[in-house]
Enzyme design. Structure first.
Site, PDB file in Angstrom:
ATOM      1  N   LYS A  52      -2.858 -10.807   9.376  1.00  0.00           N
ATOM      2  CA  LYS A  52      -3.836  -9.712   9.375  1.00  0.00           C
ATOM      3  C   LYS A  52      -4.888  -9.935  10.466  1.00  0.00           C
ATOM      4  CE  LYS A  52      -3.138  -8.787   4.452  1.00  0.00           C
ATOM      5  NZ  LYS A  52      -3.542  -9.016   3.059  1.00  0.00           N
ATOM      6  N   GLN A  96      -8.128 -11.957  -0.605  1.00  0.00           N
ATOM      7  CA  GLN A  96      -6.682 -12.134  -0.734  1.00  0.00           C
ATOM      8  C   GLN A  96      -6.317 -12.605  -2.144  1.00  0.00           C
ATOM      9  OE1 GLN A  96      -4.456 -11.242   1.588  1.00  0.00           O
ATOM     10  NE2 GLN A  96      -2.693 -11.933   0.428  1.00  0.00           N
ATOM     11  N   ASP A 119      -8.741  -2.554   0.631  1.00  0.00           N
ATOM     12  CA  ASP A 119      -7.531  -2.770  -0.173  1.00  0.00           C
ATOM     13  C   ASP A 119      -7.324  -1.642  -1.179  1.00  0.00           C
ATOM     14  OD1 ASP A 119      -5.852  -4.954   0.281  1.00  0.00           O
ATOM     15  OD2 ASP A 119      -7.252  -6.382  -0.609  1.00  0.00           O
TER      16      ASP A 119
HETATM   17  N1  GUN Z   1      -1.746 -10.223  -2.195  1.00  0.00           N
HETATM   18  C1  GUN Z   1      -0.540  -9.604  -2.084  1.00  0.00           C
HETATM   19  N2  GUN Z   1      -0.686  -8.390  -1.529  1.00  0.00           N
HETATM   20  C2  GUN Z   1      -2.006  -8.222  -1.296  1.00  0.00           C
HETATM   21  C3  GUN Z   1      -2.766  -7.163  -0.724  1.00  0.00           C
HETATM   22  O1  GUN Z   1      -2.268  -6.106  -0.343  1.00  0.00           O
HETATM   23  N3  GUN Z   1      -4.111  -7.385  -0.643  1.00  0.00           N
HETATM   24  C4  GUN Z   1      -4.687  -8.528  -1.092  1.00  0.00           C
HETATM   25  N4  GUN Z   1      -6.015  -8.630  -0.991  1.00  0.00           N
HETATM   26  N5  GUN Z   1      -4.019  -9.520  -1.613  1.00  0.00           N
HETATM   27  C5  GUN Z   1      -2.669  -9.369  -1.718  1.00  0.00           C
END
Ligand code: GUN
Length: 291
Positions: A52, A96, A119
């Site tokens: 990311k 995350q 998110d």
């Molecule tokens: N863990 C797995 N997928 C995601 C996501 O899309 N966002 C976040 N913050 N954590 C994750």
């Protein structure tokens, strides 16, 4: 059989965003700034967050990685979240998941300011999504919708079977695909670990979205000819012969199912890259909404 090439489409989306960022720069405007909070050293999370942050750099965004130790307390993490909420330089951020077991995930997600919640996990944003209002749509379901739209896949009136009911994928994709609009208007069935005779549902499905996390679970005899397959599962299977010590595989037994499918996403290179592209898209939207 056609491949739904998430890598190609995600690169297109990133290029589109990069053009907009370049224009922002030319106008002397602030560029989008995404922050990511990572607690601990989970291998998959490190990979995702790294990816990311790298993508941000490539398209001209500012990015900040806040990597906290596994022992971080809930109070300290909540303080970090409050700092990010108050920091005018940060347009959007993610925490995350999964978080270490001693931290209450719900409490942390509730503390993220909805205007910075790129998110789309905060109840305010999830509620807006369910009502069809403008909001941040969670990146993975947003990515699936965008992939279906850009490949012009007919979904109207189609029976879509979702496998999995998680807050991140199964639940939101079922809401989005049953709404009015492009890549939507589908008749959706949500199946999960307590579903009896799952195969009865999958065999009748025109579209299957699998978000189970169980390698090679979906076999050829479980699907009908011409089905559209969206494989969201990404599992690391240990393999000593590989450089990394594992390989990635999806929920779908690709070699078996692909010949029967009209369209199918590969793993890797399907839904995964789309998730990153849509997180960046949400961050761009956050910047535009803040200005
Ligand atoms: N863990 C797995 N997928 C995601 C996501 O899309 N966002 C976040 N913050 N954590 C994750």
């Amino acid at each position: 059989m056609n491949i739904l090439d998430g890598r190609k489409i995600s690169n297109q989306i990133k290029e589109e965003i990069a053009v907009e960022v370049a224009q922002m720069k030319e106008r002397g405007e602030k560029v989008p700034h995404l922050a990511a909070v990572l607690v601990g050293n989970d291998g998959a999370s490190l990979t995702y967050v790294g990816s990311k942050v790298r993508s941000c750099k490539k398209i001209g965004f500012e990015s900040t990685l806040i990597h906290l130790p596994e022992e971080t307390t809930e109070v300290d993490l909540l303080r970090q979240v409050e700092d990010l909420n108050a920091n005018p330089d940060i347009d959007g951020y993610i925490v995350q998941l999964p978080l270490p077991k001693h931290i209450d995930e719900e409490k942390v997600l509730m503390a993220v300011h909805p205007d910075k919640d790129v998110d789309g996990f905060h109840p305010t944003n999830f509620g807006k999504m369910a009502l069809g209002m403008e909001t941040f749509i969670p990146a993975t379901p947003f990515g699936i919708m965008e992939l279906l739209r850009r490949y012009d896949i007919e979904t109207e009136g189609k029976h879509t079977v979702v496998i999995g009911r998680s807050n991140i994928v199964g639940r939101p994709i079922s809401v989005l695909m049953s709404q009015k609009g492009k890549a939507a208007n589908a008749t959706v069935t949500v199946t999960h670990s307590r579903t009896k005779d799952l195969t009865e549902f999958t065999q009748k499905a025109d579209i299957i979205v699998s978000a189970l996390g169980s390698p090679d679970f979906l076999k050829a005899d479980m699907v009908k000819e011409g089905v559209v397959i969206i494989d969201v599962g990404i599992t690391r299977v240990p393999d000593e012969t590989r450089e990394k010590g594992y390989y990635l595989t999806g929920d779908v037994d690709f070699d078996q199912v692909a010949p029967k499918a009209s369209y199918i996403t590969p793993v890797p290179g399907g839904v995964g890259p789309m998730t990153i592209a849509m997180l960046l898209k949400n961050t761009l939207l956050a910047r535009e909404r803040h200005s």
